[in-house]
Design a protein around this motif. Structure first.
Motif, PDB file in Angstrom:
ATOM      1  N   TRP A 163       0.825  -0.995  -0.039  1.00 33.51           N
ATOM      2  CA  TRP A 163      -0.047   0.111   0.097  1.00 33.51           C
ATOM      3  C   TRP A 163       0.780   1.077  -0.045  1.00 33.51           C
ATOM      4  N   PRO A 164       0.631   2.473  -0.533  1.00 32.16           N
ATOM      5  CA  PRO A 164       1.166   3.405  -0.326  1.00 32.16           C
ATOM      6  C   PRO A 164       1.218   3.813   0.817  1.00 32.16           C
ATOM      7  N   HIS A 165       2.432   4.362   1.287  1.00 33.27           N
ATOM      8  CA  HIS A 165       2.653   4.513   2.501  1.00 33.27           C
ATOM      9  C   HIS A 165       3.961   5.641   3.108  1.00 33.27           C
ATOM     10  N   ALA A 166       4.054   6.033   4.142  1.00 35.28           N
ATOM     11  CA  ALA A 166       5.116   7.132   4.545  1.00 35.28           C
ATOM     12  C   ALA A 166       5.481   6.706   5.862  1.00 35.28           C
ATOM     13  N   ILE A 167       6.938   6.848   6.044  1.00 34.31           N
ATOM     14  CA  ILE A 167       7.392   6.586   7.325  1.00 34.31           C
ATOM     15  C   ILE A 167       7.881   7.846   8.001  1.00 34.31           C
ATOM     16  N   GLN A 227      -5.680  17.519   3.096  1.00 34.66           N
ATOM     17  CA  GLN A 227      -5.816  15.942   3.006  1.00 34.66           C
ATOM     18  C   GLN A 227      -7.020  15.523   2.468  1.00 34.66           C
ATOM     19  N   ASP A 228      -8.190  16.013   2.759  1.00 32.89           N
ATOM     20  CA  ASP A 228      -9.381  15.816   2.239  1.00 32.89           C
ATOM     21  C   ASP A 228      -9.688  15.721   0.628  1.00 32.89           C
ATOM     22  N   MET A 229      -8.824  16.625   0.234  1.00 29.36           N
ATOM     23  CA  MET A 229      -8.678  16.862  -1.271  1.00 29.36           C
ATOM     24  C   MET A 229      -8.034  15.555  -1.991  1.00 29.36           C
ATOM     25  N   PHE A 230      -7.117  14.697  -1.264  1.00 27.84           N
ATOM     26  CA  PHE A 230      -6.576  13.629  -1.805  1.00 27.84           C
ATOM     27  C   PHE A 230      -7.215  12.251  -1.378  1.00 27.84           C
ATOM     28  N   ILE A 231      -8.206  12.395  -0.446  1.00 27.87           N
ATOM     29  CA  ILE A 231      -8.746  11.312  -0.254  1.00 27.87           C
ATOM     30  C   ILE A 231     -10.189  10.979  -0.602  1.00 27.87           C
ATOM     31  N   ASP A 232     -10.100   9.690  -1.352  1.00 28.64           N
ATOM     32  CA  ASP A 232     -11.576   9.439  -2.151  1.00 28.64           C
ATOM     33  C   ASP A 232     -12.645   8.760  -0.951  1.00 28.64           C
ATOM     34  N   ILE A 275       8.421   6.123  15.733  1.00 32.32           N
ATOM     35  CA  ILE A 275       8.261   5.911  14.090  1.00 32.32           C
ATOM     36  C   ILE A 275       6.923   5.600  13.786  1.00 32.32           C
ATOM     37  N   PHE A 276       6.320   6.445  12.969  1.00 31.48           N
ATOM     38  CA  PHE A 276       5.012   6.125  12.439  1.00 31.48           C
ATOM     39  C   PHE A 276       5.190   5.378  11.181  1.00 31.48           C
ATOM     40  N   ILE A 277       4.158   4.571  10.686  1.00 30.95           N
ATOM     41  CA  ILE A 277       3.875   4.241   9.324  1.00 30.95           C
ATOM     42  C   ILE A 277       2.445   4.538   8.988  1.00 30.95           C
ATOM     43  N   PHE A 278       2.347   5.360   8.065  1.00 33.12           N
ATOM     44  CA  PHE A 278       0.836   5.895   7.718  1.00 33.12           C
ATOM     45  C   PHE A 278       0.758   5.128   6.113  1.00 33.12           C
ATOM     46  N   TYR A 279      -0.433   4.349   6.101  1.00 32.30           N
ATOM     47  CA  TYR A 279      -0.530   3.483   4.751  1.00 32.30           C
ATOM     48  C   TYR A 279      -1.783   3.744   4.435  1.00 32.30           C
ATOM     49  N   LEU A 280      -2.209   3.575   3.205  1.00 30.54           N
ATOM     50  CA  LEU A 280      -3.583   4.064   2.760  1.00 30.54           C
ATOM     51  C   LEU A 280      -3.902   3.048   1.605  1.00 30.54           C
ATOM     52  N   HIS A 281      -4.853   2.504   1.553  1.00 33.71           N
ATOM     53  CA  HIS A 281      -5.566   1.587   0.343  1.00 33.71           C
ATOM     54  C   HIS A 281      -5.374   2.374  -0.839  1.00 33.71           C
ATOM     55  N   PRO A 282      -4.990   1.648  -1.936  1.00 31.91           N
ATOM     56  CA  PRO A 282      -4.727   2.203  -3.143  1.00 31.91           C
ATOM     57  C   PRO A 282      -6.124   3.078  -3.592  1.00 31.91           C
ATOM     58  N   MET A 305       4.963  13.029  -0.346  1.00 37.37           N
ATOM     59  CA  MET A 305       4.902  14.686  -0.330  1.00 37.37           C
ATOM     60  C   MET A 305       4.135  14.794   0.868  1.00 37.37           C
ATOM     61  N   THR A 306       3.063  14.082   1.134  1.00 38.06           N
ATOM     62  CA  THR A 306       2.258  14.247   2.366  1.00 38.06           C
ATOM     63  C   THR A 306       3.075  14.161   3.382  1.00 38.06           C
ATOM     64  N   ARG A 307       4.237  13.347   3.503  1.00 40.08           N
ATOM     65  CA  ARG A 307       5.072  13.231   4.883  1.00 40.08           C
ATOM     66  C   ARG A 307       5.599  14.696   4.937  1.00 40.08           C
ATOM     67  N   THR A 308       6.041  15.059   3.994  1.00 41.00           N
ATOM     68  CA  THR A 308       6.824  16.438   4.253  1.00 41.00           C
ATOM     69  C   THR A 308       6.103  17.775   4.410  1.00 41.00           C
ATOM     70  N   VAL A 309       4.695  17.867   3.783  1.00 39.71           N
ATOM     71  CA  VAL A 309       3.813  18.808   3.769  1.00 39.71           C
ATOM     72  C   VAL A 309       2.947  18.773   5.085  1.00 39.71           C
ATOM     73  N   THR A 310       2.656  17.750   5.296  1.00 40.17           N
ATOM     74  CA  THR A 310       1.657  17.571   6.203  1.00 40.17           C
ATOM     75  C   THR A 310       1.815  16.656   7.574  1.00 40.17           C
ATOM     76  N   LEU A 311       2.464  15.524   7.525  1.00 40.96           N
ATOM     77  CA  LEU A 311       2.694  14.494   8.567  1.00 40.96           C
ATOM     78  C   LEU A 311       3.599  15.111   9.523  1.00 40.96           C
ATOM     79  N   GLU A 312       4.830  15.573   8.803  1.00 42.22           N
ATOM     80  CA  GLU A 312       5.920  16.008   9.750  1.00 42.22           C
ATOM     81  C   GLU A 312       5.446  17.284  10.485  1.00 42.22           C
TER      82      GLU A 312
END
Length: 386
Positions: A163-167, A227-232, A275-282, A305-312
């Motif tokens: 799954w697409p993810h960010a650490i 975030q909502d802009m990119f969540i289906d 250490i967080f792993i955030f992962y989303l269903h495709p 990109m989300t890791r840098t712009v939002t999560l961190e």
């Protein structure tokens, strides 16, 4: 003794001296007989090393030229210098003083004249270490337990197309229980009002089952405008979260679409690595104008990109507030601290219970005649210089 402001002078109490649940939670350690995340694999190249700690115990983590990661006590058996002051040569970590080197099993190799004495069979403690999901894990407890207790399984990150993810990795001040309180309690959303990672605080269930606390929230996840802009949300509102403190880990699952795993490393009483792993269903990811069903590489790039712009930046707010909470705890530890959330109370109870069980287990082990309580002694062959 109290000072002029009416509160107790001196540091917060030890675990044995703590009187309240909050005091016990804030002085409890974590059971070392689990796998703990110490860093991202991508940050440790071949020939590099770094120091980490587990509850004050210094550990050297290094990657040999063969690509394998190793972990040993961060101390040369000779003059006790930190091995991380030296460098990696081949697959050994070399002390900068006399050139003594150590392999992944902690065995020492002495490169200079022994002056007619037998070669001392020296060994420092080595820790089991593994890599999984792009993270380096170590086992600071009993190595025998490590053979039967696995790293938590995250099936969504296995296979050729995880799954697409960010650490997201960050070091934070504050006792480790403070972050657990933080992630369990959605009423702290006011802190994150700029990003709005969730919207709504309806607690539907809170239940302790063995060594885990399960809870359910009715809350819109990834509610912020960016975030909502990119969540289906065409197939799901992504507003029902199952979360769990599965000791010593924390994870969440929002309708099998948005998930996270949190690994916490207690470096000492007031410093941690998280250490967080955030992962989303495709199918949960969309791109404005293009919609869903994006190529996997595009979704993975979006997560970076989300890791840098939002999560961190979002988690940076937690780091800031935990530092201030630690300051408040050290100064006002004896003052009342009304806790309204049943989730926080359950999380703290589990932390206390597990630490009590570990302490009891340690006392029983150290009382055995064949065990002197010291598991880190160097082994020296007969005839070696002392």
């Amino acid at each position: 003794m109290t000072d002029l402001s009416g509160h107790a002078s001196g540091p917060p109490p030890s675990f044995d001296d703590a009187k309240t649940q909050r005091q016990k939670a804030r002085s409890a350690g974590m059971d070392p007989d689990y796998w703990y995340a110490v860093g991202r694999s991508e940050d440790l190249k071949a020939g590099e090393h770094f120091e980490t700690k587990f509850w004050g115990r210094a550990i050297a983590v290094f990657r040999g030229e063969d690509g394998r990661v190793r972990a040993v006590e961060n101390r040369c058996a000779h003059r006790h210098l930190k091995l991380t002051e030296g460098k990696v040569v081949g697959c050994e970590l070399v002390c900068p003083y006399h050139g003594w080197s150590y392999d992944g099993e902690g065995k020492a190799r002495i490169p200079h004249d022994l002056f007619g004495k037998k070669h001392p069979k020296l060994r420092i403690a080595a820790l089991p270490v593994r890599e999984r999901y792009g993270i380096i894990f170590m086992f600071p407890g009993d190595p025998e337990v490590a053979k039967t207790r696995d790293i938590p399984s995250i099936p969504e990150l296995e296979g050729a197309k995880p799954w697409p993810h960010a650490i997201v990795q960050f070091d934070s001040p504050g006792h480790h229980s403070m972050l657990l309180d933080n992630v369990s309690d959605f009423t702290h959303g006011f802190l994150h009002r700029k990003f709005q990672p969730f919207e709504g605080t309806d607690l539907l269930r809170c239940e302790t089952i063995g060594d885990r606390v399960e809870l359910e929230y009715r809350s819109k996840i990834a509610a912020g405008a960016m975030q909502d802009m990119f969540i289906d949300r065409s197939e799901s509102g992504a507003d029902h979260m199952l979360a769990c403190y599965d000791y010593p880990y924390h994870w969440s699952n929002t309708e099998n679409r948005i998930k996270h795993f949190l690994f916490t490393l207690p470096k000492d009483e007031k410093t941690n690595r998280h250490i967080f792993i955030f992962y989303l269903h495709p199918k949960a990811i969309k791109l404005p104008l293009l919609g869903p069903r994006l190529p996997h590489w595009v979704m993975q790039k979006m997560m970076r990109m989300t890791r840098t712009v939002t999560l961190e930046p979002l988690l940076g707010q937690d780091v800031w507030v935990l530092g201030h909470e630690q300051e408040g705890w050290e100064k006002f530890w004896d003052r009342p601290a009304p806790e309204l959330s049943p989730v926080v109370r359950e999380f703290q109870s589990l932390t206390i219970r597990k630490w009590e069980a570990y302490l009891e287990r340690s006392r029983n082990a150290s009382s055995k005649p064949e065990d002197d309580g010291n598991h880190h002694l160097d082994v020296v062959a007969e005839g070696a210089a002392q």
